[in-house]
Design a protein around this motif. Structure first.
Motif, PDB file in Angstrom:
ATOM      1  N   VAL A  54       0.782  -1.270  -0.240  1.00 49.77           N
ATOM      2  CA  VAL A  54      -0.024   0.062  -0.541  1.00 49.77           C
ATOM      3  C   VAL A  54       0.844   0.955   0.028  1.00 49.77           C
ATOM      4  O   VAL A  54       0.814   2.648  -0.307  1.00 49.77           O
ATOM      5  N   ARG A  55       2.059   1.094   0.842  1.00 54.47           N
ATOM      6  CA  ARG A  55       2.927   2.677   0.826  1.00 54.47           C
ATOM      7  C   ARG A  55       3.162   2.759  -0.349  1.00 54.47           C
ATOM      8  O   ARG A  55       3.524   3.932  -1.040  1.00 54.47           O
ATOM      9  N   GLN A  56       3.779   1.700  -0.962  1.00 58.59           N
ATOM     10  CA  GLN A  56       4.247   1.592  -2.570  1.00 58.59           C
ATOM     11  C   GLN A  56       3.228   2.126  -3.238  1.00 58.59           C
ATOM     12  O   GLN A  56       3.930   2.702  -4.247  1.00 58.59           O
ATOM     13  N   HIS A  57       2.175   1.508  -3.478  1.00 58.36           N
ATOM     14  CA  HIS A  57       1.583   1.794  -4.222  1.00 58.36           C
ATOM     15  C   HIS A  57       1.311   3.746  -4.251  1.00 58.36           C
ATOM     16  O   HIS A  57       1.114   4.829  -5.382  1.00 58.36           O
ATOM     17  N   LYS A  58       1.359   4.190  -2.607  1.00 58.63           N
ATOM     18  CA  LYS A  58       1.010   5.478  -2.091  1.00 58.63           C
ATOM     19  C   LYS A  58       1.712   6.132  -3.108  1.00 58.63           C
ATOM     20  O   LYS A  58       1.970   7.469  -3.287  1.00 58.63           O
ATOM     21  N   ASP A  59       3.335   5.887  -2.770  1.00 58.16           N
ATOM     22  CA  ASP A  59       4.321   6.699  -3.606  1.00 58.16           C
ATOM     23  C   ASP A  59       4.524   7.063  -4.548  1.00 58.16           C
ATOM     24  O   ASP A  59       4.760   7.942  -5.654  1.00 58.16           O
ATOM     25  N   SER A  60       3.754   5.978  -5.448  1.00 58.09           N
ATOM     26  CA  SER A  60       3.677   5.311  -6.729  1.00 58.09           C
ATOM     27  C   SER A  60       3.026   6.786  -7.573  1.00 58.09           C
ATOM     28  O   SER A  60       3.240   7.557  -8.415  1.00 58.09           O
ATOM     29  N   ILE A  61       1.436   6.649  -7.037  1.00 60.92           N
ATOM     30  CA  ILE A  61       0.777   7.546  -7.170  1.00 60.92           C
ATOM     31  C   ILE A  61       1.093   8.998  -7.621  1.00 60.92           C
ATOM     32  O   ILE A  61       0.868   9.813  -8.319  1.00 60.92           O
ATOM     33  N   ASN A  68       2.748  14.149 -15.030  1.00 67.05           N
ATOM     34  CA  ASN A  68       1.438  14.096 -14.988  1.00 67.05           C
ATOM     35  C   ASN A  68       1.571  12.837 -15.754  1.00 67.05           C
ATOM     36  O   ASN A  68       1.396  13.033 -16.639  1.00 67.05           O
ATOM     37  N   ARG A  69       1.119  11.973 -15.286  1.00 65.92           N
ATOM     38  CA  ARG A  69       0.815  10.279 -16.636  1.00 65.92           C
ATOM     39  C   ARG A  69      -0.597   9.685 -14.897  1.00 65.92           C
ATOM     40  O   ARG A  69      -0.043   8.308 -14.735  1.00 65.92           O
ATOM     41  N   GLY A  70      -1.251  10.487 -15.948  1.00 67.83           N
ATOM     42  CA  GLY A  70      -2.280  10.015 -15.803  1.00 67.83           C
ATOM     43  C   GLY A  70      -3.189   8.199 -15.925  1.00 67.83           C
ATOM     44  O   GLY A  70      -3.783   8.013 -14.863  1.00 67.83           O
ATOM     45  N   ASP A  71      -2.386   7.921 -16.794  1.00 66.36           N
ATOM     46  CA  ASP A  71      -2.499   6.090 -16.831  1.00 66.36           C
ATOM     47  C   ASP A  71      -2.288   5.722 -15.828  1.00 66.36           C
ATOM     48  O   ASP A  71      -2.858   5.126 -15.773  1.00 66.36           O
ATOM     49  N   LEU A  72      -0.714   5.972 -15.035  1.00 65.20           N
ATOM     50  CA  LEU A  72      -0.957   5.335 -14.360  1.00 65.20           C
ATOM     51  C   LEU A  72      -0.816   5.534 -13.232  1.00 65.20           C
ATOM     52  O   LEU A  72      -1.165   4.778 -12.591  1.00 65.20           O
ATOM     53  N   VAL A  73      -1.554   6.880 -12.431  1.00 69.77           N
ATOM     54  CA  VAL A  73      -2.287   7.072 -11.686  1.00 69.77           C
ATOM     55  C   VAL A  73      -3.541   6.632 -11.346  1.00 69.77           C
ATOM     56  O   VAL A  73      -3.090   5.254 -10.670  1.00 69.77           O
ATOM     57  N   GLU A  74      -4.024   6.210 -12.641  1.00 71.25           N
ATOM     58  CA  GLU A  74      -5.238   5.183 -12.302  1.00 71.25           C
ATOM     59  C   GLU A  74      -4.918   3.857 -12.050  1.00 71.25           C
ATOM     60  O   GLU A  74      -6.133   2.904 -11.505  1.00 71.25           O
TER      61      GLU A  74
END
Length: 144
Positions: A54-61, A68-74
């Protein structure tokens, strides 16, 4: 917890839910690697591994939003939501503040030098229902 992960993994395969399959496959691999070190995994071990993801995903987001990588954020948000279903309900800010205040009183802590002891004790009491960053932020505000 192991049975639930296995069950949801099989369901995701049947439903052809690629994101859920991918997340659970990665989670199962990490848990398998951890089980090589420990004989038997407890629910706390599962929660720690899930919280790490979860921490890794939050950091990645956060990083993808800066880039400005909306595709990867989603994609990261979708994976994060899958992981969060396996975590226990998080403590509210008020509940967490009360635990921190009680811990500060118990440990007779008063300065920022006592932060480490306070955070360690609060994390142990919360048993996976509190985010370390949030504990640190609240404790920092309460200690001088």
């Amino acid at each position: 917890m192991k049975e639930r992960i296995e069950k949801e993994f099989k369901e995701a395969l049947k439903e052809k839910n690629e994101i859920k399959v991918s997340v659970l496959r990665m989670l199962k691999a990490d848990l398998h690697n951890l089980s090589k070190d420990k004989k038997e995994l407890k629910d706390e071990d599962y929660i720690k591994v899930i919280q790490k993801h979860v921490r890794q995903h939050k950091d990645s987001i956060e990083q993808f939003e800066k880039g400005n990588r909306g595709d990867l954020v989603e994609k990261e948000r979708a994976e994060l939501s899958v992981l969060e279903t396996f975590l226990p309900k998080m403590l509210s800010e008020e509940e967490l503040t009360k635990i921190i205040k009680d811990t500060i009183a118990e440990l007779d802590a008063s300065t920022k030098k006592d932060m480490g002891r306070v955070i360690k004790e609060v994390i142990a009491k919360a048993k996976g229902t509190a985010d370390g960053r949030q504990v640190s932020r609240i404790a920092s505000g309460l200690l001088k």
